[in-house]
Design a protein around this motif. Structure first.
Motif, PDB file in Angstrom:
ATOM      1  N   ASN A 149       0.849  -1.187   0.000  1.00 37.44           N
ATOM      2  CA  ASN A 149       0.000   0.000   0.000  1.00 37.44           C
ATOM      3  C   ASN A 149       0.888   1.242   0.000  1.00 37.44           C
ATOM      4  OD1 ASN A 149      -2.486  -1.500   0.308  1.00 37.44           O
ATOM      5  ND2 ASN A 149      -1.822  -1.870   2.402  1.00 37.44           N
ATOM      6  N   ARG A 150       0.424   2.264  -0.686  1.00 34.40           N
ATOM      7  CA  ARG A 150       1.195   3.508  -0.758  1.00 34.40           C
ATOM      8  C   ARG A 150       0.472   4.630  -0.035  1.00 34.40           C
ATOM      9  NH1 ARG A 150       1.573   3.171  -6.881  1.00 34.40           N
ATOM     10  NH2 ARG A 150       2.451   1.112  -7.065  1.00 34.40           N
ATOM     11  N   TYR A 151       1.278   5.483   0.562  1.00 33.94           N
ATOM     12  CA  TYR A 151       0.792   6.673   1.247  1.00 33.94           C
ATOM     13  C   TYR A 151       1.628   7.845   0.748  1.00 33.94           C
ATOM     14  CZ  TYR A 151      -1.269   3.216   4.354  1.00 33.94           C
ATOM     15  OH  TYR A 151      -1.978   2.162   4.851  1.00 33.94           O
ATOM     16  N   CYS A 152       1.075   9.032   0.877  1.00 31.80           N
ATOM     17  CA  CYS A 152       1.761  10.210   0.375  1.00 31.80           C
ATOM     18  C   CYS A 152       1.715  11.313   1.429  1.00 31.80           C
ATOM     19  CB  CYS A 152       1.075  10.666  -0.905  1.00 31.80           C
ATOM     20  SG  CYS A 152       1.775  12.146  -1.623  1.00 31.80           S
ATOM     21  N   ILE A 153       2.816  11.999   1.583  1.00 30.98           N
ATOM     22  CA  ILE A 153       2.858  13.238   2.358  1.00 30.98           C
ATOM     23  C   ILE A 153       3.154  14.330   1.334  1.00 30.98           C
ATOM     24  CG2 ILE A 153       4.021  14.554   4.161  1.00 30.98           C
ATOM     25  CD1 ILE A 153       4.724  11.855   5.507  1.00 30.98           C
ATOM     26  N   LEU A 154       2.193  15.219   1.104  1.00 27.21           N
ATOM     27  CA  LEU A 154       2.336  16.216   0.044  1.00 27.21           C
ATOM     28  C   LEU A 154       3.491  17.174   0.293  1.00 27.21           C
ATOM     29  CD1 LEU A 154      -1.405  16.967  -0.754  1.00 27.21           C
ATOM     30  CD2 LEU A 154       0.203  15.501  -2.012  1.00 27.21           C
ATOM     31  N   ASP A 155       3.687  17.575   1.551  1.00 28.00           N
ATOM     32  CA  ASP A 155       4.797  18.451   1.906  1.00 28.00           C
ATOM     33  C   ASP A 155       5.136  18.202   3.370  1.00 28.00           C
ATOM     34  OD1 ASP A 155       6.600  20.471   2.536  1.00 28.00           O
ATOM     35  OD2 ASP A 155       5.495  22.033   1.470  1.00 28.00           O
ATOM     36  N   TYR A 156       6.175  17.405   3.595  1.00 26.78           N
ATOM     37  CA  TYR A 156       6.493  17.036   4.979  1.00 26.78           C
ATOM     38  C   TYR A 156       6.910  18.242   5.823  1.00 26.78           C
ATOM     39  CZ  TYR A 156      11.581  17.056   4.084  1.00 26.78           C
ATOM     40  OH  TYR A 156      12.857  17.413   3.778  1.00 26.78           O
ATOM     41  N   LYS A 157       7.330  19.321   5.198  1.00 23.77           N
ATOM     42  CA  LYS A 157       7.716  20.518   5.957  1.00 23.77           C
ATOM     43  C   LYS A 157       6.500  21.283   6.475  1.00 23.77           C
ATOM     44  CE  LYS A 157      12.299  21.000   4.253  1.00 23.77           C
ATOM     45  NZ  LYS A 157      13.366  21.857   3.793  1.00 23.77           N
ATOM     46  N   LYS A 158       5.313  20.933   6.000  1.00 25.54           N
ATOM     47  CA  LYS A 158       4.084  21.559   6.490  1.00 25.54           C
ATOM     48  C   LYS A 158       3.447  20.763   7.624  1.00 25.54           C
ATOM     49  CE  LYS A 158       2.928  24.180   2.373  1.00 25.54           C
ATOM     50  NZ  LYS A 158       1.954  24.403   1.316  1.00 25.54           N
ATOM     51  N   LEU A 159       4.015  19.599   7.937  1.00 27.64           N
ATOM     52  CA  LEU A 159       3.533  18.828   9.085  1.00 27.64           C
ATOM     53  C   LEU A 159       3.945  19.525  10.373  1.00 27.64           C
ATOM     54  CD1 LEU A 159       4.513  15.196   7.984  1.00 27.64           C
ATOM     55  CD2 LEU A 159       2.227  16.208   7.954  1.00 27.64           C
ATOM     56  N   SER A 160       3.356  19.122  11.478  1.00 26.04           N
ATOM     57  CA  SER A 160       3.739  19.686  12.780  1.00 26.04           C
ATOM     58  C   SER A 160       5.211  19.385  13.048  1.00 26.04           C
ATOM     59  CB  SER A 160       2.869  19.066  13.884  1.00 26.04           C
ATOM     60  OG  SER A 160       3.203  17.686  14.045  1.00 26.04           O
ATOM     61  N   LYS A 161       5.814  20.183  13.898  1.00 21.49           N
ATOM     62  CA  LYS A 161       7.230  19.985  14.259  1.00 21.49           C
ATOM     63  C   LYS A 161       7.443  18.583  14.834  1.00 21.49           C
ATOM     64  CE  LYS A 161       8.764  24.015  13.109  1.00 21.49           C
ATOM     65  NZ  LYS A 161       9.456  24.124  11.838  1.00 21.49           N
ATOM     66  N   LYS A 162       6.483  18.110  15.618  1.00 21.41           N
ATOM     67  CA  LYS A 162       6.562  16.770  16.203  1.00 21.41           C
ATOM     68  C   LYS A 162       6.596  15.713  15.098  1.00 21.41           C
ATOM     69  CE  LYS A 162       3.893  13.597  19.052  1.00 21.41           C
ATOM     70  NZ  LYS A 162       2.562  13.318  19.551  1.00 21.41           N
ATOM     71  N   SER A 163       5.717  15.837  14.118  1.00 22.08           N
ATOM     72  CA  SER A 163       5.681  14.893  13.000  1.00 22.08           C
ATOM     73  C   SER A 163       6.964  14.958  12.177  1.00 22.08           C
ATOM     74  CB  SER A 163       4.480  15.170  12.093  1.00 22.08           C
ATOM     75  OG  SER A 163       3.274  14.895  12.761  1.00 22.08           O
ATOM     76  N   GLN A 164       7.453  16.176  11.927  1.00 23.47           N
ATOM     77  CA  GLN A 164       8.693  16.336  11.168  1.00 23.47           C
ATOM     78  C   GLN A 164       9.863  15.657  11.871  1.00 23.47           C
ATOM     79  OE1 GLN A 164       9.668  20.252   9.573  1.00 23.47           O
ATOM     80  NE2 GLN A 164       7.499  20.800   9.686  1.00 23.47           N
ATOM     81  N   LYS A 165       9.884  15.762  13.199  1.00 22.22           N
ATOM     82  CA  LYS A 165      10.967  15.135  13.968  1.00 22.22           C
ATOM     83  C   LYS A 165      10.896  13.612  13.849  1.00 22.22           C
ATOM     84  CE  LYS A 165      13.154  15.014  18.467  1.00 22.22           C
ATOM     85  NZ  LYS A 165      13.176  15.496  19.828  1.00 22.22           N
ATOM     86  N   MET A 166       9.670  13.056  13.879  1.00 24.36           N
ATOM     87  CA  MET A 166       9.515  11.605  13.789  1.00 24.36           C
ATOM     88  C   MET A 166       9.973  11.070  12.438  1.00 24.36           C
ATOM     89  SD  MET A 166       6.067  10.474  15.778  1.00 24.36           S
ATOM     90  CE  MET A 166       5.010  11.909  15.627  1.00 24.36           C
ATOM     91  N   ILE A 167       9.751  11.814  11.369  1.00 20.41           N
ATOM     92  CA  ILE A 167      10.124  11.308  10.050  1.00 20.41           C
ATOM     93  C   ILE A 167      11.514  11.775   9.611  1.00 20.41           C
ATOM     94  CG2 ILE A 167       7.775  11.023   9.249  1.00 20.41           C
ATOM     95  CD1 ILE A 167       8.236  13.562   7.529  1.00 20.41           C
ATOM     96  N   SER A 168      12.210  12.517  10.460  1.00 25.81           N
ATOM     97  CA  SER A 168      13.519  13.048  10.076  1.00 25.81           C
ATOM     98  C   SER A 168      14.524  11.948   9.712  1.00 25.81           C
ATOM     99  CB  SER A 168      14.089  13.954  11.170  1.00 25.81           C
ATOM    100  OG  SER A 168      14.346  13.199  12.349  1.00 25.81           O
ATOM    101  N   ILE A 169      14.361  10.751  10.263  1.00 26.34           N
ATOM    102  CA  ILE A 169      15.286   9.664   9.909  1.00 26.34           C
ATOM    103  C   ILE A 169      15.071   9.193   8.473  1.00 26.34           C
ATOM    104  CG2 ILE A 169      15.596   8.821  12.262  1.00 26.34           C
ATOM    105  CD1 ILE A 169      13.567   6.612  11.624  1.00 26.34           C
ATOM    106  N   PHE A 170      13.956   9.550   7.884  1.00 26.36           N
ATOM    107  CA  PHE A 170      13.659   9.129   6.517  1.00 26.36           C
ATOM    108  C   PHE A 170      13.897  10.223   5.484  1.00 26.36           C
ATOM    109  CE2 PHE A 170      10.692   6.835   9.320  1.00 26.36           C
ATOM    110  CZ  PHE A 170      11.094   5.524   9.050  1.00 26.36           C
ATOM    111  N   THR A 171      14.114  11.465   5.937  1.00 31.33           N
ATOM    112  CA  THR A 171      14.207  12.576   4.991  1.00 31.33           C
ATOM    113  C   THR A 171      15.604  13.113   4.811  1.00 31.33           C
ATOM    114  OG1 THR A 171      13.625  14.158   6.720  1.00 31.33           O
ATOM    115  CG2 THR A 171      11.857  13.348   5.295  1.00 31.33           C
TER     116      THR A 171
END
Length: 171
Positions: A149-171
């Motif tokens: 299954n695929r998911y999309c984040i249109l702009d990860y920099k527009k996510l909350s700071k908490k969310s950005q921190k969680m995905i930082s290992i992938f970006t």
């Protein structure tokens, strides 16, 4: 491949609205008559640019996976035909858009995600490794879980700071 074999790639067969007739079969498959042929053929549709041009450059494929042609722009077609094609594409390209990340937990070589999408709350698992999270363009991320299954984040920099921190290992 000989240069003579490449001639098939020199031209694109663009499909015009006046040249096709589409209808649904009893089993909800899409059938098409092209260029005034006598019989309907089973077809499916694929986006040439699924993330950047969703309704332009749609490939029409026959049951043997051969390309019949390209639809330049779905807006050129009637609402009825457009809806048939869009319905087929929505099944093939089901990709919820992630609006918020609630939790990402790593365990045993897998990442367990809990997210909020435009389709509701979801939980999914991806394998460790960067090949499952891809930066596409302009901060857009594509994520594929272990079930394909695929998911999309249109702009990860527009996510909350908490969310950005969680995905930082992938970006």
């Amino acid at each position: 491949m000989k240069s003579d074999d490449l001639t098939q790639f020199n031209s694109i067969n663009y499909i015009k609205p006046s040249k096709i007739v589409l209808k649904k079969s009893l089993g909800d498959f899409i059938l098409m008559k092209f260029n005034f042929e006598d019989e309907f053929k089973l077809v499916s549709f694929r986006r040439c640019f699924p993330l950047s041009n969703e309704n332009k450059y749609i490939s029409v494929i026959d049951k043997d996976e051969n390309e019949i042609g390209i639809i330049k722009d779905l807006d050129e077609f009637s609402k009825e035909i457009r809806n048939l094609i869009l319905n087929d594409l929505s099944i093939r390209y089901f990709m919820p858009k992630i609006n918020d990340i609630l939790k990402i937990k790593e365990e045993g070589g897998y990442y367990y995600w809990e997210v909020v999408t435009d389709m509701g709350d979801r939980e999914f698992i991806i394998k460790s490794g960067e090949e499952n999270v891809n930066l596409l363009k302009h901060n857009m991320l594509s994520i594929e879980d272990i079930e394909g299954n695929r998911y999309c984040i249109l702009d990860y920099k527009k996510l909350s700071k908490k969310s950005q921190k969680m995905i930082s290992i992938f970006t």
